[in-house]
Design a protein around this motif. Structure first.
Motif, PDB file in Angstrom:
ATOM      1  N   MET A 169      -0.924 -36.009  13.300  1.00 53.85           N
ATOM      2  CA  MET A 169      -1.494 -35.322  14.462  1.00 53.85           C
ATOM      3  C   MET A 169      -2.598 -36.184  15.086  1.00 53.85           C
ATOM      4  N   ASP A 170      -2.491 -36.463  16.371  1.00 59.40           N
ATOM      5  CA  ASP A 170      -3.437 -37.327  17.064  1.00 59.40           C
ATOM      6  C   ASP A 170      -4.691 -36.542  17.443  1.00 59.40           C
ATOM      7  N   LYS A 171      -5.853 -36.972  16.949  1.00 60.91           N
ATOM      8  CA  LYS A 171      -7.099 -36.234  17.168  1.00 60.91           C
ATOM      9  C   LYS A 171      -7.546 -36.290  18.630  1.00 60.91           C
ATOM     10  N   GLU A 172      -7.290 -37.396  19.293  1.00 64.67           N
ATOM     11  CA  GLU A 172      -7.659 -37.518  20.707  1.00 64.67           C
ATOM     12  C   GLU A 172      -6.869 -36.533  21.565  1.00 64.67           C
ATOM     13  N   VAL A 173      -5.566 -36.434  21.304  1.00 65.79           N
ATOM     14  CA  VAL A 173      -4.719 -35.496  22.047  1.00 65.79           C
ATOM     15  C   VAL A 173      -5.175 -34.063  21.788  1.00 65.79           C
ATOM     16  N   LEU A 174      -5.455 -33.724  20.507  1.00 69.10           N
ATOM     17  CA  LEU A 174      -5.907 -32.382  20.150  1.00 69.10           C
ATOM     18  C   LEU A 174      -7.205 -32.023  20.870  1.00 69.10           C
ATOM     19  N   TYR A 175      -8.134 -32.946  20.891  1.00 71.00           N
ATOM     20  CA  TYR A 175      -9.428 -32.658  21.518  1.00 71.00           C
ATOM     21  C   TYR A 175      -9.289 -32.493  23.031  1.00 71.00           C
ATOM     22  N   ARG A 176      -8.404 -33.259  23.656  1.00 72.75           N
ATOM     23  CA  ARG A 176      -8.174 -33.119  25.099  1.00 72.75           C
ATOM     24  C   ARG A 176      -7.588 -31.741  25.430  1.00 72.75           C
ATOM     25  N   ILE A 177      -6.706 -31.257  24.561  1.00 75.02           N
ATOM     26  CA  ILE A 177      -6.123 -29.923  24.770  1.00 75.02           C
ATOM     27  C   ILE A 177      -7.216 -28.863  24.720  1.00 75.02           C
ATOM     28  N   LEU A 178      -8.117 -28.993  23.757  1.00 74.81           N
ATOM     29  CA  LEU A 178      -9.224 -28.036  23.643  1.00 74.81           C
ATOM     30  C   LEU A 178     -10.148 -28.108  24.853  1.00 74.81           C
ATOM     31  N   GLN A 179     -10.407 -29.314  25.347  1.00 70.98           N
ATOM     32  CA  GLN A 179     -11.305 -29.482  26.489  1.00 70.98           C
ATOM     33  C   GLN A 179     -10.793 -28.760  27.736  1.00 70.98           C
ATOM     34  N   LYS A 180      -9.459 -28.666  27.872  1.00 68.96           N
ATOM     35  CA  LYS A 180      -8.877 -28.006  29.047  1.00 68.96           C
ATOM     36  C   LYS A 180      -9.185 -26.515  29.085  1.00 68.96           C
ATOM     37  N   LYS A 181      -9.264 -25.898  27.903  1.00 69.70           N
ATOM     38  CA  LYS A 181      -9.365 -24.434  27.845  1.00 69.70           C
ATOM     39  C   LYS A 181     -10.743 -23.937  27.406  1.00 69.70           C
ATOM     40  N   VAL A 182     -11.451 -24.697  26.576  1.00 70.14           N
ATOM     41  CA  VAL A 182     -12.711 -24.224  26.001  1.00 70.14           C
ATOM     42  C   VAL A 182     -13.871 -24.661  26.890  1.00 70.14           C
ATOM     43  N   LYS A 183     -14.624 -23.694  27.404  1.00 67.73           N
ATOM     44  CA  LYS A 183     -15.776 -23.981  28.252  1.00 67.73           C
ATOM     45  C   LYS A 183     -17.104 -23.799  27.524  1.00 67.73           C
ATOM     46  N   ASP A 184     -17.060 -23.176  26.351  1.00 66.73           N
ATOM     47  CA  ASP A 184     -18.258 -22.980  25.530  1.00 66.73           C
ATOM     48  C   ASP A 184     -18.660 -24.329  24.927  1.00 66.73           C
ATOM     49  N   ILE A 194     -15.587 -31.221  13.614  1.00 65.06           N
ATOM     50  CA  ILE A 194     -14.582 -30.938  12.582  1.00 65.06           C
ATOM     51  C   ILE A 194     -13.341 -31.807  12.763  1.00 65.06           C
ATOM     52  N   ILE A 195     -12.911 -31.967  14.004  1.00 64.52           N
ATOM     53  CA  ILE A 195     -11.683 -32.735  14.263  1.00 64.52           C
ATOM     54  C   ILE A 195     -11.843 -34.199  13.870  1.00 64.52           C
ATOM     55  N   PHE A 196     -12.944 -34.820  14.268  1.00 72.59           N
ATOM     56  CA  PHE A 196     -13.098 -36.267  14.058  1.00 72.59           C
ATOM     57  C   PHE A 196     -13.747 -36.612  12.711  1.00 72.59           C
ATOM     58  N   HIS A 197     -14.095 -35.594  11.940  1.00 71.35           N
ATOM     59  CA  HIS A 197     -14.587 -35.854  10.576  1.00 71.35           C
ATOM     60  C   HIS A 197     -13.407 -36.264   9.690  1.00 71.35           C
ATOM     61  N   ASN A 198     -13.610 -37.285   8.876  1.00 71.61           N
ATOM     62  CA  ASN A 198     -12.564 -37.743   7.959  1.00 71.61           C
ATOM     63  C   ASN A 198     -12.873 -37.223   6.556  1.00 71.61           C
ATOM     64  N   PRO A 199     -12.210 -36.132   6.109  1.00 73.86           N
ATOM     65  CA  PRO A 199     -12.522 -35.548   4.801  1.00 73.86           C
ATOM     66  C   PRO A 199     -12.076 -36.415   3.628  1.00 73.86           C
ATOM     67  N   ALA A 200     -11.204 -37.399   3.896  1.00 74.21           N
ATOM     68  CA  ALA A 200     -10.750 -38.271   2.811  1.00 74.21           C
ATOM     69  C   ALA A 200     -11.849 -39.222   2.340  1.00 74.21           C
ATOM     70  N   GLU A 201     -12.836 -39.442   3.202  1.00 77.27           N
ATOM     71  CA  GLU A 201     -13.947 -40.316   2.819  1.00 77.27           C
ATOM     72  C   GLU A 201     -14.878 -39.597   1.846  1.00 77.27           C
ATOM     73  N   ASN A 202     -15.121 -40.225   0.732  1.00 81.17           N
ATOM     74  CA  ASN A 202     -16.088 -39.714  -0.253  1.00 81.17           C
ATOM     75  C   ASN A 202     -15.737 -38.318  -0.767  1.00 81.17           C
ATOM     76  N   CYS A 203     -14.426 -37.991  -0.835  1.00 83.29           N
ATOM     77  CA  CYS A 203     -14.035 -36.674  -1.339  1.00 83.29           C
ATOM     78  C   CYS A 203     -13.986 -36.679  -2.872  1.00 83.29           C
ATOM     79  N   ILE A 204     -14.034 -35.491  -3.450  1.00 88.34           N
ATOM     80  CA  ILE A 204     -13.992 -35.342  -4.905  1.00 88.34           C
ATOM     81  C   ILE A 204     -12.546 -35.098  -5.316  1.00 88.34           C
ATOM     82  N   ILE A 205     -12.019 -35.929  -6.191  1.00 87.32           N
ATOM     83  CA  ILE A 205     -10.626 -35.804  -6.638  1.00 87.32           C
ATOM     84  C   ILE A 205     -10.598 -35.000  -7.935  1.00 87.32           C
ATOM     85  N   LYS A 206      -9.830 -33.925  -7.927  1.00 82.30           N
ATOM     86  CA  LYS A 206      -9.716 -33.072  -9.110  1.00 82.30           C
ATOM     87  C   LYS A 206      -8.258 -32.943  -9.529  1.00 82.30           C
TER      88      LYS A 206
END
Length: 558
Positions: A169-184, A194-206
């Motif tokens: 899923m392309d984060k740039e495309v997702l964010y552009r879709i949100l920008q069209k509708k979300v005015k808040d 949340i979208i551009f945060h990379n959770p794989a960095e420094n995550c805890i592996i269990k």
């Protein structure tokens, strides 16, 4: 005219319609303490015993105040996520956010739902209220009946799937879709974090860490390209999936004019009477997905087939007038039931030794073994009553039977209960409900009432009921049983005891009974008290096996 957009067409009579956020509508501030606290209560539901929730709850108000302040000041950043691998139904990487971040996810999704719910088409399912697997299943059946004019026309289907959707899923495309509708601005800022945060960095592996190496590279967020991929396991990821593919939904419904179109997450179906029309639609969708969404279709799902072949979708095989459970689901259920049987049922030939009792049984030779007609007793069957295992078994069988309940599976369930007959030792199956045969935590007013309760449950077995260092009987024994055990009647007992023997005679008496083809249920007392009365629960049931490996049906066998 049915254009598929039921939310917009039926605003007056559709109870599921979610009104959009209008200018001046009274909504709580997005980052207010009240809003965060409400989402906190919602987020902790059914998870209060987990470690993350318990840590947060120690100083819940203070933590929520701090979180609210960080959001207002624009200093909020997600915490470290937890990564683990699930193996069934197929191997998948799960990256779950910290509990603190999950509260924020609820805050954001709750606000964005008000904006996007009225926009989504009616036949978009998954992660929507009232739009689960079974609603989608019923809708497909409805499409088949309407599209084929109740079976009069030949109907075809096209089943498509996005290849590695969450990881590509392309984060740039997702964010552009949100920008069209979300005015808040606050909601848009939080969505961007949340979208551009990379959770794989420094995550805890269990969990089983070695499984990460065996996971295919294209299924891991660790190998995703920059600014692509969202973690499987977060509420926001599921919601963003619907937002992202809503572009496809609108294109298929309004540009391609596909009447019978349904999507569940990244799986979607299109039904039509013309194979040429479906081929053209497939090409148009492939171009749109590649050019507009920067995704790719899965090459495994490209065939155009008649509906009469069966539509393999959402764990079911759907045909015109009946539905079957997917074979993989049935095989998984059988595998789990075999595992439970191995844990709870022990079958031994010529000599058994239980983990609970050192019982050793030997027949006296083939010629002197007990026979029932032409069937020869060759061994014993031990059924264990382990409360924790039985509870998980009940949850498992309820889940699978609940899934089968949405298919035409009466014969399948009957075969399962016949093949895995040990289930009838623990549960009663009646009117689609699964009731435990034996309730461990009954309230009793006397020891005798305990005995009578278990005697009523195991009517065709001899109950060996422990009271202290003795095994006691509170009813009259038949001449046959008393002839085997040779017990003397106890007279004038205040507790109503009729017969009994010391604990040291247990193994000897069990061997006497099973050598005569009589099943035995052992009820032992625990150290737990229930209303000043010691708790007593079934431990094992010992029955007789015939030469064909089945329990013998005698007057004393269930």
């Amino acid at each position: 005219m049915d254009n598929g957009n039921v939310n917009n067409d039926n605003k007056g009579n559709n109870n599921n319609y979610a009104w959009p956020v209008r200018l001046g509508e009274c909504l709580p501030p997005l980052f207010s303490f009240e809003n965060l606290y409400r989402c906190y209560l919602k987020c902790r539901k059914n998870k209060r015993n987990t470690m993350n929730v318990l840590k947060f709850e120690i100083n819940a108000e203070e933590n929520i105040f701090t979180l609210s302040e960080q959001l207002f000041m624009g200093t909020y950043m997600p915490s470290r996520s937890v990564c683990f691998i699930v193996e069934k139904p197929k191997m998948r990487e799960i990256i779950a956010a910290d509990f603190r971040d999950r509260i924020v996810h609820h805050v954001l999704v709750e606000r964005l739902e008000r904006i996007f719910e009225p926009i989504f088409i009616h036949d978009s399912y998954a992660c929507r209220k009232g739009k689960g697997v079974h609603k989608a299943l019923e809708r497909v059946k409805e499409f088949i009946i309407k599209g084929s004019r109740n079976g009069n026309d030949k109907l075809f289907f096209l089943h498509l799937d996005i290849k590695n959707f969450f990881m590509t899923m392309d984060k740039e495309v997702l964010y552009r879709i949100l920008q069209k509708k979300v005015k808040d601005k606050n909601a848009l800022w939080l969505a961007k974090i949340i979208i551009f945060h990379n959770p794989a960095e420094n995550c805890i592996i269990k969990g089983k860490k070695y499984l990460i190496k065996t996971l295919p590279p294209h299924k891991s967020l660790f190998n995703a390209k920059p600014k692509t991929g969202v973690p499987v396991g977060n509420l926001t990821s599921q919601f963003f999936a619907n937002v992202y593919l809503n572009e496809l939904d609108q294109y298929v419904k309004h540009a391609l004019k596909c009447k019978y179109y349904l999507r569940y997450c990244d799986d979607f179906l299109i039904l039509d009477c013309s194979t040429e029309r479906l081929e053209q639609v497939r090409g148009d969708i492939e171009n749109f997905v590649t050019e507009q969404l920067r995704l790719a279709l899965n090459e495994k799902y490209r065939s155009i087939l008649p509906v009469s072949n069966g539509i393999d979708f959402l764990g079911y095989v759907i045909r015109g007038h009946y539905t079957l459970a997917r074979r993989r689901v049935v095989n998984n259920m059988k595998t789990k039931l075999k595992m439970y049987k191995k844990s709870l049922v022990v079958e031994q030939q010529e000599g058994i030794c239980s983990d609970l009792f050192p019982i050793v049984w030997h027949s006296k030779g083939r010629n002197s073994s007990l026979s029932k007609g032409k069937r020869i007793v060759t061994g014993v069957q031990i059924i264990k009553y382990e409360c924790s295992v039985i509870e998980t078994l009940r949850a498992t069988i309820s889940s699978y039977f609940g899934h089968l309940g949405w298919a035409d599976s009466y014969r399948l369930k009957a075969k399962i209960l016949k093949r895995y007959s040990f289930l009838n030792e623990y549960f009663v199956f009646m009117n689609g409900k699964i009731r435990p045969l034996c309730r461990w935590k009954q309230d009793f007013y006397s020891v005798k009432s305990q005995y009578i309760y278990y005697a009523s449950l195991f009517k065709n077995s001899v109950i060996l009921f422990q009271v202290g260092k003795f095994y006691e009987f509170y009813d009259d024994l038949s001449d046959e049983i008393n002839g085997i055990l040779k017990l003397k009647e106890i007279k004038d007992s205040r507790r109503g005891v009729k017969y009994g023997f010391p604990y040291t005679m247990l193994n000897k008496n069990i061997n006497k009974l099973i050598n005569q083809g009589i099943s035995v249920v052992i009820i032992n007392e625990t150290n737990r008290y229930v209303f000043k009365l010691k708790e007593r629960i079934p431990v094992i049931k010992i029955g007789v096996l015939l030469c064909r490996g089945e329990p013998m049906c005698s007057p004393y066998l269930q």
